[in-house]
Design an enzyme around this catalytic site. Sequence first.
Site, PDB file in Angstrom:
ATOM      1  N   ASP A  32       0.849  -1.191   0.000  1.00 21.27           N
ATOM      2  CA  ASP A  32       0.000   0.000   0.000  1.00 21.27           C
ATOM      3  C   ASP A  32       0.889   1.246   0.000  1.00 21.27           C
ATOM      4  O   ASP A  32       1.506   1.563   1.018  1.00 21.27           O
ATOM      5  CB  ASP A  32      -0.886  -0.065   1.255  1.00 21.27           C
ATOM      6  CG  ASP A  32      -1.702   1.195   1.463  1.00 21.27           C
ATOM      7  OD1 ASP A  32      -1.765   2.022   0.535  1.00 21.27           O
ATOM      8  OD2 ASP A  32      -2.267   1.343   2.565  1.00 21.27           O
ATOM      9  N   ASP A 211      -8.270 -14.982 -18.037  1.00 25.01           N
ATOM     10  CA  ASP A 211      -9.223 -15.460 -17.042  1.00 25.01           C
ATOM     11  C   ASP A 211     -10.300 -16.327 -17.698  1.00 25.01           C
ATOM     12  O   ASP A 211     -10.802 -15.993 -18.786  1.00 25.01           O
ATOM     13  CB  ASP A 211      -9.865 -14.214 -16.396  1.00 25.01           C
ATOM     14  CG  ASP A 211     -10.749 -14.528 -15.215  1.00 25.01           C
ATOM     15  OD1 ASP A 211     -10.224 -15.010 -14.208  1.00 25.01           O
ATOM     16  OD2 ASP A 211     -11.969 -14.283 -15.307  1.00 25.01           O
ATOM     17  N   GLU A 275      -6.047 -19.516 -17.855  1.00 26.56           N
ATOM     18  CA  GLU A 275      -6.675 -20.204 -16.714  1.00 26.56           C
ATOM     19  C   GLU A 275      -7.519 -21.317 -17.315  1.00 26.56           C
ATOM     20  O   GLU A 275      -8.591 -21.069 -17.873  1.00 26.56           O
ATOM     21  CB  GLU A 275      -7.560 -19.246 -15.903  1.00 26.56           C
ATOM     22  CG  GLU A 275      -8.097 -19.940 -14.663  1.00 26.56           C
ATOM     23  CD  GLU A 275      -9.270 -19.225 -13.988  1.00 26.56           C
ATOM     24  OE1 GLU A 275      -9.512 -19.492 -12.811  1.00 26.56           O
ATOM     25  OE2 GLU A 275      -9.951 -18.413 -14.642  1.00 26.56           O
TER      26      GLU A 275
HETATM   27  C1  GLC Z   1     -11.352 -16.566 -12.365  1.00 24.92           C
HETATM   28  C2  GLC Z   1     -10.635 -15.753 -11.319  1.00 24.92           C
HETATM   29  C3  GLC Z   1     -11.502 -15.674 -10.105  1.00 24.92           C
HETATM   30  C4  GLC Z   1     -12.813 -15.035 -10.462  1.00 24.92           C
HETATM   31  C5  GLC Z   1     -13.478 -15.768 -11.620  1.00 24.92           C
HETATM   32  C6  GLC Z   1     -14.614 -15.001 -12.194  1.00 24.92           C
HETATM   33  O1  GLC Z   1     -11.538 -17.873 -11.964  1.00 24.92           O
HETATM   34  O2  GLC Z   1      -9.391 -16.307 -11.066  1.00 24.92           O
HETATM   35  O3  GLC Z   1     -10.882 -14.956  -9.064  1.00 24.92           O
HETATM   36  O4  GLC Z   1     -13.673 -15.030  -9.362  1.00 24.92           O
HETATM   37  O5  GLC Z   1     -12.558 -15.949 -12.671  1.00 24.92           O
HETATM   38  O6  GLC Z   1     -14.155 -13.868 -12.872  1.00 24.92           O
END
Ligand code: GLC
Length: 538
Positions: A32, A211, A275
Amino acid sequence: MSGAQADAGRHTDDPWWKAAVLYQVYPRSFADGDGDGVGDLPGLIGHLDHLEWLGVDGLWLSPITPSPNEDWGYDVSDFCAVHPDFGTLDDLDLLVAEAARRGIRILLDLVPNHTSDQHPWFREAASSRVAKRRDWYVWADAKPDGSPPNNWVSSFGGPGWTLHPETGQYFFHNHLEQQPDLNWWNDDVRDTFDGILRFWLDRGVAGFRIDCCNVIIKDAELLDNPPATEEDDFEAQMFGQRPVYNANRPEVHEVLRRWRALTETYPGGRVLIGETPVPVDDLVSYYGSGDELHLAFNFTFLSAPFDAPALRAVVEVTEAALPPGAWPVWTGSNHDMFRFPTRWAGGDPQRARVALLMLLCLRGTPVLYQGDEIGMGDVTLTQEDLRDPLGVRYWPHYAGRDAARTPMQWRPGPGGGFTAAGVRPWLPLGDVEATNVERQRSDRYSMVHLARDLIALRRQSADLRLGRYQTLDAPDGVWAWSRGERAVVVLNLTEGAVRLPGVEGAVRLSTDRGRDGESISGGLRIGAWEGLVAERSP
Ligand code: GLC
């Protein structure tokens, strides 16, 4: 490896990210800079020296874009700006430049599956059935009895469809109802995202973690998902259905090829990391034929128990499944999972050291999560502390993901070096007296020195950076493998010492630091819960 010390630089033929160690920053909890209890970009810039000292090559930042924070940044309301909590675009530019000066690249999180319901696109789309951007989202009529268009559920639980009373249709969301899914069949959505990728790549960003990469395309006919069977994984059984039509559609690969082609128009080896929470067999498809993702996160590994047969099996299956040229990626913690010092090591520092050595010695790119390098474990929180919508919704059955999102522990004392003394951080600090960067940096036997020395050893050793993986015979509970010509990695995940015959040479680095440099003859002895890297004699 001593011969390879001459080879201390980086390989020129291989892209940088193959030999790299990446590090995930959760910006809200890293440092921060302005004393409001929330981490920010100036705070991160102020701590780049630590990351340079550690030796990491690239940072992936969880979203820094504006967001109403229903899902802490993963509900984006503007894809081409910086959330004021974190700073400004100038701060981002400064971060890219300051990191580059230290040999560190910056990767951002790209969230293409959905937007915030506060995003101007969704507001416009929701304004009428004939709105210009209506088709940018997934809308459908109710069934004749008024029920949702099909049986899809949200991966956060509950129905995947929410009725929008003003326009009389349902919209689909794979996550919260405040996160409507985009319609990736729409060409304007695709073109707009090309522009978003370019916006950041033009600023010198080295790539993206993508993501929800496997769910962005939904079945065009919105077919019902089939019911789960006993053969299905835990999640499918929990939701009662297999996500066949709202995820993992084959057409996603067209989109990935498009992004790969776009990133390749940029110099410097920009990288796409997905991901991809899919079984290893399906993971392979996300690499395409070298024309989709560069790296696809391996959730089977992340979810495996910390025992030798289980982890070895995932690695062997992955090694066998990946075609030549496809490069693995290994990670033990992230902002969605419990941290490995807790999940795998059960809070035992010795086990956490072994897990760290494993992550840094497999063939592939390791991605550390902030705090892994000091063995930060999950922080126990009360119900009042919770900020993650999942914890808020499911407490006490599931406390959500906040335990792994608490602030980085820099120093002992009030504020923990994360924020000013007396300021209440957005999530409580863990035990900053017991575990912090400052104290560990002054102790050469600490976890942070182990992390740093392992990273340095990878840099020096072509075997550890790029050498092929091969399982070696080992006693029960022990996992041993060779890398390249001469490196041998052994993890003893048992309570007793064992001996591994056939290894002669020297210990390069052990989790028991007293053994570094020890010569090995007549077989390699390895203590209980010890991990080590040895170098065979030529
Ligand atoms: C992915 C992210 C997670 C989020 C989800 C929805 O899995 O890593 O943190 O909640 O997407 O966007």
